[in-house]
Motif scaffolding. Structure first.
Motif, mmCIF file in Angstrom:
data_model
loop_
_atom_site.group_PDB
_atom_site.id
_atom_site.type_symbol
_atom_site.label_atom_id
_atom_site.label_comp_id
_atom_site.label_asym_id
_atom_site.label_seq_id
_atom_site.Cartn_x
_atom_site.Cartn_y
_atom_site.Cartn_z
ATOM 1 N N ILE A 284 37.952 18.497 35.666
ATOM 2 C CA ILE A 284 36.850 18.778 36.629
ATOM 3 C C ILE A 284 37.714 18.547 38.045
ATOM 4 C CG2 ILE A 284 34.754 17.644 37.988
ATOM 5 C CD1 ILE A 284 33.799 17.308 34.593
ATOM 6 N N ALA A 285 38.416 17.518 38.242
ATOM 7 C CA ALA A 285 38.977 17.301 39.436
ATOM 8 C C ALA A 285 39.952 18.368 39.787
ATOM 9 C CB ALA A 285 39.801 15.884 39.383
ATOM 10 N N LEU A 286 40.859 18.861 38.786
ATOM 11 C CA LEU A 286 41.536 19.965 39.180
ATOM 12 C C LEU A 286 40.951 21.234 39.672
ATOM 13 C CD1 LEU A 286 44.271 21.819 38.941
ATOM 14 C CD2 LEU A 286 43.729 22.160 36.472
ATOM 15 N N ASP B 176 52.550 23.521 40.752
ATOM 16 C CA ASP B 176 52.178 23.150 42.128
ATOM 17 C C ASP B 176 51.332 24.506 42.658
ATOM 18 O OD1 ASP B 176 52.331 22.992 44.974
ATOM 19 O OD2 ASP B 176 54.741 22.821 44.916
ATOM 20 N N PHE B 177 50.079 24.067 42.496
ATOM 21 C CA PHE B 177 49.025 24.975 43.067
ATOM 22 C C PHE B 177 49.201 25.318 44.262
ATOM 23 C CE2 PHE B 177 47.396 23.764 39.030
ATOM 24 C CZ PHE B 177 47.206 24.929 38.353
ATOM 25 N N GLU B 178 49.361 24.455 45.156
ATOM 26 C CA GLU B 178 49.576 24.606 46.769
ATOM 27 C C GLU B 178 50.767 25.605 46.935
ATOM 28 O OE1 GLU B 178 49.320 21.564 45.095
ATOM 29 O OE2 GLU B 178 47.579 20.548 46.128
ATOM 30 N N GLN B 179 51.591 25.608 46.234
ATOM 31 C CA GLN B 179 52.741 26.302 46.409
ATOM 32 C C GLN B 179 52.314 27.835 46.131
ATOM 33 O OE1 GLN B 179 55.630 26.278 48.143
ATOM 34 N NE2 GLN B 179 56.168 28.520 47.547
ATOM 35 N N LEU B 180 51.647 28.005 44.942
ATOM 36 C CA LEU B 180 51.199 29.350 44.602
ATOM 37 C C LEU B 180 50.364 30.027 45.751
ATOM 38 C CD1 LEU B 180 50.457 28.797 40.914
ATOM 39 C CD2 LEU B 180 52.192 30.028 41.757
ATOM 40 N N TYR B 181 49.298 28.939 46.215
ATOM 41 C CA TYR B 181 48.652 29.720 47.284
ATOM 42 C C TYR B 181 49.349 30.406 48.550
ATOM 43 C CZ TYR B 181 44.330 30.174 50.188
ATOM 44 O OH TYR B 181 43.260 31.002 50.780
ATOM 45 N N GLU C 102 39.022 23.718 46.618
ATOM 46 C CA GLU C 102 39.378 23.012 48.019
ATOM 47 C C GLU C 102 40.885 24.043 48.771
ATOM 48 O OE1 GLU C 102 39.879 19.136 47.326
ATOM 49 O OE2 GLU C 102 37.752 18.718 47.405
ATOM 50 N N ILE C 103 41.725 24.401 47.954
ATOM 51 C CA ILE C 103 42.686 24.896 48.382
ATOM 52 C C ILE C 103 42.379 26.528 48.859
ATOM 53 C CG2 ILE C 103 44.997 26.165 47.581
ATOM 54 C CD1 ILE C 103 45.218 23.675 45.847
ATOM 55 N N GLY C 104 41.244 27.111 48.007
ATOM 56 C CA GLY C 104 40.717 28.444 48.200
ATOM 57 C C GLY C 104 41.113 29.435 47.150
ATOM 58 N N PHE C 105 41.355 28.816 46.045
ATOM 59 C CA PHE C 105 41.394 29.658 44.765
ATOM 60 C C PHE C 105 40.146 30.014 43.970
ATOM 61 C CE2 PHE C 105 45.745 27.741 44.354
ATOM 62 C CZ PHE C 105 46.340 29.023 44.071
ATOM 63 N N LYS C 106 40.053 31.228 43.523
ATOM 64 C CA LYS C 106 38.999 31.596 42.829
ATOM 65 C C LYS C 106 39.621 31.515 41.135
ATOM 66 C CE LYS C 106 38.720 35.510 45.265
ATOM 67 N NZ LYS C 106 38.351 36.900 45.493
ATOM 68 N N CYS C 107 38.559 30.898 40.320
ATOM 69 C CA CYS C 107 39.095 30.666 39.084
ATOM 70 C C CYS C 107 38.094 31.116 38.095
ATOM 71 C CB CYS C 107 39.131 28.964 38.959
ATOM 72 S SG CYS C 107 40.188 28.159 40.050
ATOM 73 N N LEU C 108 38.760 31.574 36.784
ATOM 74 C CA LEU C 108 37.936 31.998 35.650
ATOM 75 C C LEU C 108 38.787 31.575 34.381
ATOM 76 C CD1 LEU C 108 36.476 35.726 35.438
ATOM 77 C CD2 LEU C 108 38.233 34.743 33.608
ATOM 78 N N LEU C 109 37.887 31.074 33.537
ATOM 79 C CA LEU C 109 38.185 31.019 32.171
ATOM 80 C C LEU C 109 38.269 32.138 31.201
ATOM 81 C CD1 LEU C 109 36.107 27.624 31.990
ATOM 82 C CD2 LEU C 109 38.539 27.696 32.387
ATOM 83 N N TYR D 236 48.948 33.738 46.131
ATOM 84 C CA TYR D 236 48.065 34.007 44.938
ATOM 85 C C TYR D 236 46.607 33.468 45.265
ATOM 86 C CZ TYR D 236 52.223 35.070 42.256
ATOM 87 O OH TYR D 236 53.496 35.828 42.025
ATOM 88 N N ARG D 237 45.627 34.189 44.950
ATOM 89 C CA ARG D 237 44.333 33.534 45.268
ATOM 90 C C ARG D 237 43.421 33.664 43.979
ATOM 91 N NH1 ARG D 237 46.979 32.847 48.774
ATOM 92 N NH2 ARG D 237 46.919 33.085 50.847
ATOM 93 N N GLY D 238 43.928 34.009 42.805
ATOM 94 C CA GLY D 238 42.898 33.960 41.567
ATOM 95 C C GLY D 238 43.741 33.221 40.733
ATOM 96 N N ILE D 239 43.262 32.414 39.836
ATOM 97 C CA ILE D 239 43.823 31.856 38.639
ATOM 98 C C ILE D 239 43.087 31.935 37.247
ATOM 99 C CG2 ILE D 239 44.838 29.668 37.546
ATOM 100 C CD1 ILE D 239 45.218 28.508 40.361
ATOM 101 N N ILE D 240 43.674 32.472 36.458
ATOM 102 C CA ILE D 240 42.854 32.797 35.038
ATOM 103 C C ILE D 240 43.474 31.498 34.138
ATOM 104 C CG2 ILE D 240 42.244 34.286 33.134
ATOM 105 C CD1 ILE D 240 42.931 36.499 35.223
ATOM 106 N N PHE D 241 42.455 30.767 33.492
ATOM 107 C CA PHE D 241 42.981 29.737 32.623
ATOM 108 C C PHE D 241 42.503 30.104 31.325
ATOM 109 C CE2 PHE D 241 43.010 27.225 36.534
ATOM 110 C CZ PHE D 241 43.948 26.592 36.595
#
Length: 186
Positions: free
Chosen positions: A66-68, A34-39, A74-81, A43-48
């Motif tokens: 890609i959709a994820l 539930d990424f919306e709940q994390l936001y 769109e939620i506002g997260f910054k993401c990094l692999l 939480y603002r950054g997600i590392i995968f």
């Protein structure tokens, strides 16, 4: 005869050791978090991790991945692999999902996770890590002070060194599930 002080110290050390092995959460799939709940929780950054966390080992990004990433932006997260893999593999996947990346990260060393937070411009208390392996992904995130989410691997057919680690992970996951049976969700 061993006195009760010994046992208290023993269980305190055991709990401390296990706290590095246990994730904060356990999910059956990255795609059920539930990424919306994390936001909402700040939480603002997600590392995968990539392989067996987002797609099967060595696969390119699929429509679901890609959709994820589109949704997370769109939620506002910054993401990094964050991957121990070579640059060609990681860069290709990152380009497909539009994420920043670190290759040959040296997981579980916390330095890769800290570098990821620098790139994302987040702190440990506003960053989440999602991965499928305890001995690389989760230990590293925990050592870096990041909220860790362990997901079940997408594909059970893996390289032999990972299969061997999975055998060592099974009792840890079993103990985690027993301890947290009310908080595990699909």
């Amino acid at each position: 005869y061993i006195d009760s002080t010994f046992w208290r110290k023993f269980f305190t050390l055991k709990d401390l050791f296990m706290s590095f092995l246990y994730p904060k959460e356990y999910k059956d799939s990255t795609y059920n978090i539930d990424f919306e709940q994390l936001y909402k929780e700040g939480y603002r950054g997600i590392i995968f991790d990539i392989d067996n966390t987002l797609v099967t080992h060595g696969s390119p990004a699929d429509e679901r991945a890609i959709a994820l990433f589109k949704h997370l932006k769109e939620i506002g997260f910054k993401c990094l692999l964050l991957s121990n893999n070579k640059e060609k593999r990681v860069r290709s996947f990152a380009d497909q999902v539009g994420a920043k990346y670190i290759y040959k990260a040296g997981k579980p060393k916390p330095s890769g996770y800290k570098r990821a937070m620098e790139i994302l411009k987040t702190k440990a208390d506003s960053t989440v890590f999602v991965g499928d392996q305890i001995f690389t992904d989760i230990i590293g995130a925990n050592l870096a002070g990041i909220r860790s989410i362990l997901v079940e691997p997408i594909d059970p057919h893996e390289e032999i060194q990972i299969v061997l680690k999975r055998y060592l992970e099974k009792p840890i996951i079993c103990l985690y599930k027993l301890k947290n049976k009310n908080s595990i969700s699909k």
